[in-house]
Design an enzyme around this catalytic site. Structure first.
Site, PDB file in Angstrom:
ATOM      1  N   TRP A  36       0.821  -1.216   0.000  1.00  0.00           N
ATOM      2  CA  TRP A  36       0.000   0.000   0.000  1.00  0.00           C
ATOM      3  C   TRP A  36       0.852   1.262   0.000  1.00  0.00           C
ATOM      4  O   TRP A  36       1.907   1.311   0.635  1.00  0.00           O
ATOM      5  CB  TRP A  36      -0.865  -0.025   1.263  1.00  0.00           C
ATOM      6  CG  TRP A  36      -1.478   1.277   1.655  1.00  0.00           C
ATOM      7  CD1 TRP A  36      -0.878   2.301   2.332  1.00  0.00           C
ATOM      8  CD2 TRP A  36      -2.830   1.710   1.415  1.00  0.00           C
ATOM      9  NE1 TRP A  36      -1.776   3.332   2.523  1.00  0.00           N
ATOM     10  CE2 TRP A  36      -2.972   2.995   1.972  1.00  0.00           C
ATOM     11  CE3 TRP A  36      -3.937   1.122   0.776  1.00  0.00           C
ATOM     12  CZ2 TRP A  36      -4.174   3.720   1.923  1.00  0.00           C
ATOM     13  CZ3 TRP A  36      -5.128   1.834   0.732  1.00  0.00           C
ATOM     14  CH2 TRP A  36      -5.246   3.117   1.295  1.00  0.00           C
ATOM     15  N   MET A  37       0.341   2.329  -0.684  1.00  0.00           N
ATOM     16  CA  MET A  37       0.951   3.665  -0.624  1.00  0.00           C
ATOM     17  C   MET A  37      -0.131   4.690  -0.327  1.00  0.00           C
ATOM     18  O   MET A  37      -1.220   4.622  -0.890  1.00  0.00           O
ATOM     19  CB  MET A  37       1.576   3.999  -1.977  1.00  0.00           C
ATOM     20  CG  MET A  37       1.927   5.473  -2.174  1.00  0.00           C
ATOM     21  SD  MET A  37       2.263   5.886  -3.911  1.00  0.00           S
ATOM     22  CE  MET A  37       3.996   5.592  -4.040  1.00  0.00           C
ATOM     23  N   ASN A  38       0.161   5.667   0.578  1.00  0.00           N
ATOM     24  CA  ASN A  38      -0.644   6.891   0.577  1.00  0.00           C
ATOM     25  C   ASN A  38       0.255   8.112   0.480  1.00  0.00           C
ATOM     26  O   ASN A  38       1.048   8.159  -0.473  1.00  0.00           O
ATOM     27  CB  ASN A  38      -1.735   6.925   1.649  1.00  0.00           C
ATOM     28  CG  ASN A  38      -1.339   6.786   3.083  1.00  0.00           C
ATOM     29  OD1 ASN A  38      -0.913   5.739   3.514  1.00  0.00           O
ATOM     30  ND2 ASN A  38      -1.499   7.820   3.879  1.00  0.00           N
ATOM     31  N   ASP A  39       0.154   9.079   1.353  1.00  0.00           N
ATOM     32  CA  ASP A  39       0.745  10.410   1.132  1.00  0.00           C
ATOM     33  C   ASP A  39       2.198  10.418   0.642  1.00  0.00           C
ATOM     34  O   ASP A  39       3.031   9.666   1.159  1.00  0.00           O
ATOM     35  CB  ASP A  39       0.784  11.198   2.443  1.00  0.00           C
ATOM     36  CG  ASP A  39      -0.498  11.148   3.223  1.00  0.00           C
ATOM     37  OD1 ASP A  39      -1.483  10.591   2.744  1.00  0.00           O
ATOM     38  OD2 ASP A  39      -0.498  11.685   4.347  1.00  0.00           O
ATOM     39  N   TRP A  63      -4.118  -0.212   4.126  1.00  0.00           N
ATOM     40  CA  TRP A  63      -3.433   0.662   5.067  1.00  0.00           C
ATOM     41  C   TRP A  63      -3.120  -0.135   6.324  1.00  0.00           C
ATOM     42  O   TRP A  63      -3.927  -0.959   6.767  1.00  0.00           O
ATOM     43  CB  TRP A  63      -4.334   1.861   5.393  1.00  0.00           C
ATOM     44  CG  TRP A  63      -3.640   2.928   6.194  1.00  0.00           C
ATOM     45  CD1 TRP A  63      -2.807   3.885   5.713  1.00  0.00           C
ATOM     46  CD2 TRP A  63      -3.735   3.142   7.608  1.00  0.00           C
ATOM     47  NE1 TRP A  63      -2.366   4.683   6.743  1.00  0.00           N
ATOM     48  CE2 TRP A  63      -2.914   4.248   7.906  1.00  0.00           C
ATOM     49  CE3 TRP A  63      -4.408   2.507   8.642  1.00  0.00           C
ATOM     50  CZ2 TRP A  63      -2.766   4.736   9.206  1.00  0.00           C
ATOM     51  CZ3 TRP A  63      -4.256   2.991   9.929  1.00  0.00           C
ATOM     52  CH2 TRP A  63      -3.444   4.097  10.214  1.00  0.00           C
ATOM     53  N   PHE A  98       4.075   8.195  10.637  1.00  0.00           N
ATOM     54  CA  PHE A  98       3.112   8.931   9.825  1.00  0.00           C
ATOM     55  C   PHE A  98       3.818  10.020   9.010  1.00  0.00           C
ATOM     56  O   PHE A  98       5.020  10.207   9.101  1.00  0.00           O
ATOM     57  CB  PHE A  98       2.023   9.529  10.730  1.00  0.00           C
ATOM     58  CG  PHE A  98       0.896   8.576  11.054  1.00  0.00           C
ATOM     59  CD1 PHE A  98       1.018   7.200  10.876  1.00  0.00           C
ATOM     60  CD2 PHE A  98      -0.328   9.054  11.557  1.00  0.00           C
ATOM     61  CE1 PHE A  98      -0.033   6.321  11.172  1.00  0.00           C
ATOM     62  CE2 PHE A  98      -1.372   8.194  11.861  1.00  0.00           C
ATOM     63  CZ  PHE A  98      -1.234   6.834  11.667  1.00  0.00           C
ATOM     64  N   SER A  99       3.019  10.787   8.284  1.00  0.00           N
ATOM     65  CA  SER A  99       3.563  11.718   7.292  1.00  0.00           C
ATOM     66  C   SER A  99       4.465  12.786   7.889  1.00  0.00           C
ATOM     67  O   SER A  99       4.361  13.132   9.068  1.00  0.00           O
ATOM     68  CB  SER A  99       2.420  12.396   6.545  1.00  0.00           C
ATOM     69  OG  SER A  99       1.863  11.484   5.651  1.00  0.00           O
ATOM     70  N   ASP A 163       1.937  15.464  10.861  1.00  0.00           N
ATOM     71  CA  ASP A 163       2.387  15.791   9.506  1.00  0.00           C
ATOM     72  C   ASP A 163       3.297  17.018   9.475  1.00  0.00           C
ATOM     73  O   ASP A 163       3.030  17.996   8.760  1.00  0.00           O
ATOM     74  CB  ASP A 163       1.179  15.981   8.553  1.00  0.00           C
ATOM     75  CG  ASP A 163       0.199  14.821   8.625  1.00  0.00           C
ATOM     76  OD1 ASP A 163       0.608  13.729   9.053  1.00  0.00           O
ATOM     77  OD2 ASP A 163      -0.985  15.015   8.262  1.00  0.00           O
ATOM     78  N   TRP A 300      -9.168   8.358   0.387  1.00  0.00           N
ATOM     79  CA  TRP A 300      -9.558   7.423   1.434  1.00  0.00           C
ATOM     80  C   TRP A 300     -10.940   6.858   1.144  1.00  0.00           C
ATOM     81  O   TRP A 300     -11.842   7.586   0.754  1.00  0.00           O
ATOM     82  CB  TRP A 300      -9.582   8.144   2.800  1.00  0.00           C
ATOM     83  CG  TRP A 300      -8.207   8.530   3.247  1.00  0.00           C
ATOM     84  CD1 TRP A 300      -7.682   9.778   3.294  1.00  0.00           C
ATOM     85  CD2 TRP A 300      -7.173   7.648   3.706  1.00  0.00           C
ATOM     86  NE1 TRP A 300      -6.378   9.731   3.747  1.00  0.00           N
ATOM     87  CE2 TRP A 300      -6.047   8.442   4.006  1.00  0.00           C
ATOM     88  CE3 TRP A 300      -7.086   6.266   3.873  1.00  0.00           C
ATOM     89  CZ2 TRP A 300      -4.847   7.896   4.477  1.00  0.00           C
ATOM     90  CZ3 TRP A 300      -5.883   5.733   4.340  1.00  0.00           C
ATOM     91  CH2 TRP A 300      -4.792   6.548   4.640  1.00  0.00           C
TER      92      TRP A 300
END
Ligand code: FRU
Length: 491
Positions: A36-39, A63, A98-99, A163, A300
């Site tokens: 998985w990838m997000n930001d 996630w 986290f980011s 973040d 999301w």
């Protein structure tokens, strides 16, 4: 401990690679090798190369405990995957790294990120602890955690603050954080001389649940053409007219950030991109002074059919930012013309109440064209892309003359996805200039030299490759059009 966990994560990826399906695999967008990838995280230029980190779960395409994936590029086009940079390994980041962002100081690469802990059940957002952490690397590949640099928020009742975006201003390091106080969003600022010791500076901007949402994720603040821009990802905005229909938004305001750390907005709140899939955008100041932007090209809770093929998530193309009053313009990074392979010139002129199959097909294409509104009488006219032979699958991009909007319609764009997004076309406007990038499971549309963009994921079958120009009830005027096959870099 950290090194052993990184090894384990790499083994998980290696194990998944042979099982990965490539039906939706992107050819020239960055996506994780598997998992998985997000930001996008930690965009930085270090020793002659662009480094890109990203929120990554190597153990599945869902996630989960967040790692920082890592890739680098010399030219913004070709990307090389590097070993995972961060894994949750310490009590303070045990449930996720986290980011955050990256900076270079004394030729050392630093990552500043949020350490996340669930205090109750996993995924119970009401009982969490977040802290801000530092890691460093001498070679830009192996990172050593330096521990927590911000343990508690200014108001101890705040649980969600995260973040960190760090940048240099007037000889000091500044950090912006998004926070949630009760149900109100805040932008918090800190300052430091050495990246290790931080002092609280200000709540630069205080929002209210109505109308500002409840949390501002992934803040970024930068100067652009003589003005400051606060870019962020608000959660909890209500849909209004044609705006804010994604679950969460990606928005910005122009204004002024003063030395005491107050941000005074001077412009309206604007959505950054008007497609279905654009979130958590971050920027980087390139060595030549350009402000470049990437976003997570997903949303999301949206359908993500590639999960069944053991990977998920992608970053948008890099975009160059400029400012027009209180609005931002996003153009594709100029380096991307290097993707262009064979060019086809298409002279279609007029299409009358029908559709005209184009002499170009493929999954990885760029189009450059103009819709001539003044010369057209059709109710709608535009392009049908990624069409199947039987016409059942298609992604439509068209001018709607009744609504005077440019519409991206993914009702028939393949597995799982649906819905339309659109942008306004001014009353006196006679032409719409378009640049369209298609990859195997994405479409990015740049309207009128980046005045608007629409970015969405689509999931057509691999053999839905036709493109046509169409007009409904009347003529649509296209003029000449260029199309390019784009390089399949399989990054
Ligand atoms: C935004 C976000 C961030 C957080 C990260 C976790 O998409 O929710 O606020 O740091 O994702 O993966």
């Amino acid at each position: 401990m950290h090194a052993a966990l990184l090894d384990e994560a790499h083994r998980a990826i290696e194990k998944k690679l042979p099982e990965r399906g490539n039906d939706y695999r992107l050819g020239y967008h960055l996506s994780p090798p598997a998992g998985w990838m997000n930001d996008p995280n930690g965009l930085v230029f270090f020793r002659g190369e662009y480094h890109m980190f990203y929120q990554h779960h190597p153990y599945s395409a869902q996630w989960g405990p967040m790692h920082w994936g890592h890739a680098k590029s010399r030219d913004l086009v070709h990307w090389e995957h590097l070993p995972i940079a961060l894994a949750p390994s310490e009590p303070y980041d045990r449930d996720g790294c986290f980011s955050g962002s990256a900076v270079v100081a004394d030729d050392t690469l630093y990552l500043i990120y949020t350490g996340h802990q669930w205090l109750g059940e996993t995924r119970n957002d009401e009982q969490i602890r977040q802290v801000q952490c530092l890691a460093s690397s001498a070679d830009g590949i192996t990172f050593t955690k330096q521990g927590v640099v911000l343990q508690t928020p200014p108001d101890p009742s705040i649980m969600h603050w995260r973040d960190p975006k760090v940048w240099r201003r007037d000889g000091q390091w500044w950090m912006a954080l998004g926070a949630r106080q009760g149900d109100d969003p805040q932008l918090l600022l800190y300052r430091s001389a050495d990246l290790h010791h931080w002092e609280y500076l200000s709540c630069a901007l205080q929002g209210r649940r109505e109308p500002d949402g409840y949390m501002w994720e992934c803040p970024d603040i930068f100067e652009l053409d003589g003005c400051d821009v606060f870019l962020y990802s608000p959660q909890g905005l209500k849909p209004c007219g044609y705006d804010n229909w994604n679950l969460y938004q990606n928005s910005y305001r122009t204004g002024r950030l003063d030395d005491s750390g107050q941000f005074t907005p001077c412009g309206e709140l604007h959505e950054l991109d008007h497609g279905h899939d654009f979130y958590a955008a971050q920027t980087l100041l390139a060595p030549d002074g350009r402000r470049l932007l990437w976003a997570w090209m997903d949303m999301w809770e949206s359908p993500m059919p590639s999960q069944a093929q053991h990977w998920c998530g992608a970053l948008s193309l890099p975009r160059e930012l400029s400012r027009d009053g209180d609005r931002l313009r996003m153009r594709p990074a100029r380096e991307l013309t290097a993707l262009r392979q064979s060019q086809t010139l298409l002279q279609i002129d007029e299409v009358a109440s029908t559709s005209h199959v184009l002499d170009v097909q493929g999954a990885l294409l760029e189009f450059e064209l103009e819709l001539d509104l003044a010369g057209s009488s059709a109710e709608r006219f535009g392009l049908a892309l990624r069409c199947s032979e039987d016409g059942r699958e298609r992604t439509l991009l068209y001018f709607d003359a009744m609504a005077r909007r440019l519409v991206l319609d993914r009702q028939y764009s393949g597995a799982g996805v649906s819905g339309v997004r659109s942008v306004p076309i001014a009353p006196g406007q006679t032409r719409i200039a378009l640049r369209v990038f298609l990859d195997r499971s994405s479409i990015e549309v740049f309207v009128d030299d980046g005045a608007y963009t629409l970015s969405s994921r689509i999931y057509p079958r691999p053999d839905s490759l036709l493109a046509s120009a169409f007009a409904v009830n009347g003529t649509g005027c296209f003029g000449s059009m260029s199309a390019w096959r784009l390089a399949d870099l399989q990054i």
